[in-house]
Design a protein around this motif. Structure first.
Motif, mmCIF file in Angstrom:
data_model
loop_
_atom_site.group_PDB
_atom_site.id
_atom_site.type_symbol
_atom_site.label_atom_id
_atom_site.label_comp_id
_atom_site.label_asym_id
_atom_site.label_seq_id
_atom_site.Cartn_x
_atom_site.Cartn_y
_atom_site.Cartn_z
ATOM 1 N N GLU A 142 63.681 -60.826 -20.388
ATOM 2 C CA GLU A 142 63.115 -60.446 -19.497
ATOM 3 C C GLU A 142 63.868 -61.584 -18.360
ATOM 4 O O GLU A 142 63.823 -62.476 -18.610
ATOM 5 C CB GLU A 142 62.084 -60.044 -18.999
ATOM 6 C CG GLU A 142 61.152 -59.252 -20.052
ATOM 7 C CD GLU A 142 60.135 -58.728 -19.558
ATOM 8 O OE1 GLU A 142 59.377 -57.825 -19.590
ATOM 9 O OE2 GLU A 142 59.352 -60.173 -18.684
ATOM 10 N N THR A 143 64.889 -61.676 -17.678
ATOM 11 C CA THR A 143 65.682 -62.341 -16.796
ATOM 12 C C THR A 143 65.630 -62.150 -15.710
ATOM 13 O O THR A 143 65.166 -61.299 -14.440
ATOM 14 C CB THR A 143 67.221 -62.618 -16.727
ATOM 15 O OG1 THR A 143 67.569 -61.993 -16.766
ATOM 16 C CG2 THR A 143 67.113 -62.823 -18.915
ATOM 17 N N ARG A 144 65.021 -63.620 -14.820
ATOM 18 C CA ARG A 144 65.409 -63.137 -12.964
ATOM 19 C C ARG A 144 65.882 -64.712 -12.550
ATOM 20 O O ARG A 144 65.783 -65.305 -12.948
ATOM 21 C CB ARG A 144 64.133 -63.276 -11.860
ATOM 22 C CG ARG A 144 63.811 -63.110 -10.466
ATOM 23 C CD ARG A 144 63.028 -63.158 -10.392
ATOM 24 N NE ARG A 144 61.770 -61.951 -10.336
ATOM 25 C CZ ARG A 144 62.073 -60.960 -10.384
ATOM 26 N NH1 ARG A 144 63.261 -60.539 -8.515
ATOM 27 N NH2 ARG A 144 61.741 -59.478 -10.649
ATOM 28 N N ASP A 145 67.017 -65.011 -11.538
ATOM 29 C CA ASP A 145 67.286 -65.154 -10.922
ATOM 30 C C ASP A 145 67.350 -65.590 -9.388
ATOM 31 O O ASP A 145 68.212 -64.734 -8.551
ATOM 32 C CB ASP A 145 69.239 -65.491 -10.978
ATOM 33 C CG ASP A 145 69.818 -66.719 -10.126
ATOM 34 O OD1 ASP A 145 69.263 -68.113 -10.490
ATOM 35 O OD2 ASP A 145 70.541 -66.580 -9.790
ATOM 36 N N GLU A 146 66.705 -66.078 -9.095
ATOM 37 C CA GLU A 146 66.788 -65.903 -7.140
ATOM 38 C C GLU A 146 67.408 -67.820 -6.455
ATOM 39 O O GLU A 146 67.678 -67.530 -5.251
ATOM 40 C CB GLU A 146 65.616 -66.125 -6.582
ATOM 41 C CG GLU A 146 64.595 -64.782 -7.391
ATOM 42 C CD GLU A 146 65.469 -63.476 -7.037
ATOM 43 O OE1 GLU A 146 66.655 -63.687 -5.257
ATOM 44 O OE2 GLU A 146 64.995 -62.535 -7.150
#
Length: 634
Positions: free
Chosen positions: A164-168
């Protein structure tokens, strides 16, 4: 004509070498060409990707993809979530899933998860193995954290990896580099080799800085020119940025980093190196042509503007759109081509003008340009152990620029040292001339007084003679003779050669001032074994060394014996003095007792003797130092 051949050879050698070098890296140090039979495989293919959702293992079991479509991605083809879709956002979240078929028997595996931008949770089957940062359910719960990590787990048969990945906040997003899966020993071995490689490069860059600082301290007299000081400062900046540029994998192995400011520094360091290399390149290949100067200044301004753009790009990465990222990549591509062509062109002109800096700079610039060409020819490349093509090119450019700068600085240091020695020699000759003139003036003054007083002495002798005082006359003449003997101050006459005699008188006076007993016997007429100047080099260096060695001794041990005479077809010279302490040698060269490094005096004498086919022996006793020289007389 000669410069044309030099250019042809340099172009052929560098291009062929770059072809062989980068091709070798592509096939032997590339994750995409790795042999799975080596006990490790790089997981870059057959990944399932679900855009804009975070899925758990339970969601997959239920078949609930939260409305997202599954698509296959190859890790490394793109550096964001777009997967070649221009309508997606630059930031967001996504889930990567990979199904593996492992050995039927349960075994322990290790997986290296490289930097994932900018937070993730990692599952093996249904178990949470680890995480970096916090992907969160939305951007409010998101917490960035980037690090290269190694996880170990036990599995057998079918195995599912889920990320599970997220980038902001980063200019990249999601999984950009393929993970490595294998046995613990093989994975750790490759990690250690990679760490050793980057540590070595960082140490070499640090060595460049230390060497430059050491030079500045040891040869500061040769850095009086402002341009030299600037060159040293620029190269020190290049080496320091090289540590930042090549040391980032070490940082990512050791610490979990936030995007700001660390990734901006990492991104900036490479472009600052380019800016400083262009600046140093211009300074090392200076020209008087107005057009060339204008182009050089233009390239410096371009490189500086690019550094500003990169700084803004890194600091405002959270606000980037996919279109801006594409535009930035386009600008960087053409910027690199322009800089590479400029460096090569400037180096070619330098070679044609027969500047000594031309060939080394041309070699580095050509390799730098070829790296971009091979980066386009081999786009599917990610190093296992070493660096990227651009990193290798940067290393070569740093050392090519450093080689040119070091050589110039060492030449300046030697020139400054030579000028200092010439100044000292001139100062010594001036002292000899002044001392000789003082003795001449004393002799002239003495003779003037003799002529003035002569008539008085005659009157006294005449009066005594008329009075018949013969004994008084004899006594008066004897006293007068003794008076004149004591009053003479023209110095010792060692030989008929005026120059050599003055030199021997100078060193005898120096020895007398230090209360050193001297025995000097030199026969030097017109038939000298070597020219007068070089004969003075032999005498001056031997006597100066003998006096310096005798000064620290007790008064009764201060003694110098110096002989020079012709015997048959040979001229023989002997110098004997006493010393205390240790006489150090490095190879054949005696080490100086006045400063660090090789001694110059004995070495200068040896060169003169060898030049005229003579022989020289040096006997070093416990307290006695003796030099014997034999030079044939032609």
């Amino acid at each position: 004509m000669r410069q044309g051949k030099v250019l042809q050879i340099t172009f052929c050698v560098v291009i062929l070498f770059s072809c062989a070098f980068f091709t070798f890296l592509y096939w032997n140090d590339n994750k995409y060409k790795n042999d799975p039979n080596e006990g490790i495989q790089y997981l870059y293919d057959n990944w399932e990707f679900y855009y804009s959702v975070l899925l758990t293992p339970e969601d997959l079991k239920k078949g609930d993809t939260k409305g997202a479509y599954m698509e296959y991605v190859t890790i490394g083809e793109v550096n964001n979530y777009s997967n070649h879709n221009p309508y997606r956002e630059a930031h967001g979240c996504g889930t990567y899933v990979l199904h593996l078929q492992l050995a039927s028997e349960k075994a322990r595996y290790a997986i290296e998860i490289p930097e994932i931008y900018s937070a993730y949770r990692f599952f093996v089957n249904d178990e949470l193995i680890g995480q970096c940062g916090e992907p969160g359910e939305n951007d409010k719960n998101y917490r960035e954290g980037i690090q290269t990590k190694i996880y170990s787990f036990e599995a057998a048969g079918e195995c599912t990896l889920l990320l599970e990945t997220r980038d902001e906040s980063h200019y990249y997003s999601g999984m950009t580099y393929p993970p490595a899966l294998g046995t613990e020993s093989v994975v750790l071995q490759r990690v250690y080799r990679r760490i050793i490689f980057y540590t070595t490069i960082a140490v070499l860059c640090a060595f460049n800085i230390l060497f430059t600082l050491y030079y500045c301290v040891k040869f500061r007299s040769s850095l009086k020119e402002r341009s030299q000081r600037k060159n040293v400062m620029i190269f020190t900046g290049i080496a320091f940025c090289g540590i930042l540029f090549m040391g980032y994998p070490l940082v990512h192995y050791l610490w979990q980093c936030r995007v700001h400011p660390w990734y901006t520094i990492e991104l900036m360091s490479g472009y600052v190196i380019t800016f400083l290399i262009v600046l140093l390149h211009n300074r090392l290949t200076q020209t008087r042509h107005i057009m060339e100067k204008g182009v050089g200044y233009g390239m410096v301004v371009l490189a500086a503007v690019m550094c500003v753009i990169v700084f803004l790009y890194g600091n405002f990465s959270a606000r980037l759109t996919l279109r801006l990222e594409v535009v930035f990549s386009f600008v960087v591509f053409w910027y690199k081509i322009v800089i590479a062509l400029y460096l090569v062109g400037r180096s070619v002109i330098s070679v044609y003008r027969q500047q000594t800096e031309g060939v080394p700079l041309l070699t580095g610039s050509l390799f730098y340009a070829c790296s971009y060409m091979w980066d386009r020819l081999y786009p599917k490349f990610e190093p296992i152990y070493g660096g990227w093509f651009a990193e290798w090119a940067t290393i070569i450019m740093i050392f090519a620029s450093g080689f040119v700068l070091w050589r110039r600085l060492l030449q300046n240091a030697k020139q400054a040292e030579l000028l200092q020695k010439q100044y000292e020699e001139m100062e010594k000759q001036m002292k000899i001339q002044v001392r000789h003139m003082e003795k001449v003036n004393e002799t002239v003054e003495y003779n003037r007084r003799i002529r003035h007083d002569f008539r008085h002495h005659l009157h006294a002798i005449d009066t005594l003679a008329k009075e018949g005082k013969v004994e008084k006359v004899s006594e008066y003449v004897a006293n007068l003779s003794e008076y004149h003997k004591k009053g003479r101050s023209q110095g010792t006459l060692f030989c008929k050669n005026t120059v050599i005699n003055a030199l021997l008188q100078y060193y005898e006076d120096n020895a007398d001032l230090s209360e050193i007993k001297t025995v000097i016997r030199v026969c030097a007429d017109e038939n000298l074994p070597v020219p007068e100047v070089e004969f003075c080099i032999i005498i001056g260096n031997l006597l100066e060394n003998a006096i310096d060695a005798s000064r620290p001794l007790a008064r009764e041990k201060r003694k110098i014996e110096f002989y020079g005479k012709q015997e048959g077809a040979m001229y023989l010279i002997s110098s004997v003095n006493y010393y205390e302490g240790e006489i150090r040698k490095r190879g054949r060269r005696f080490q100086s007792s006045k400063h660090t490094g090789n001694g110059v005096g004995i070495w200068s004498v040896e060169r003169v003797v060898e030049k005229y086919n003579g022989m020289m022996t040096i006997d070093v006793g416990e307290e006695k130092f003796e030099v014997k020289i034999a030079i044939p007389i032609e």
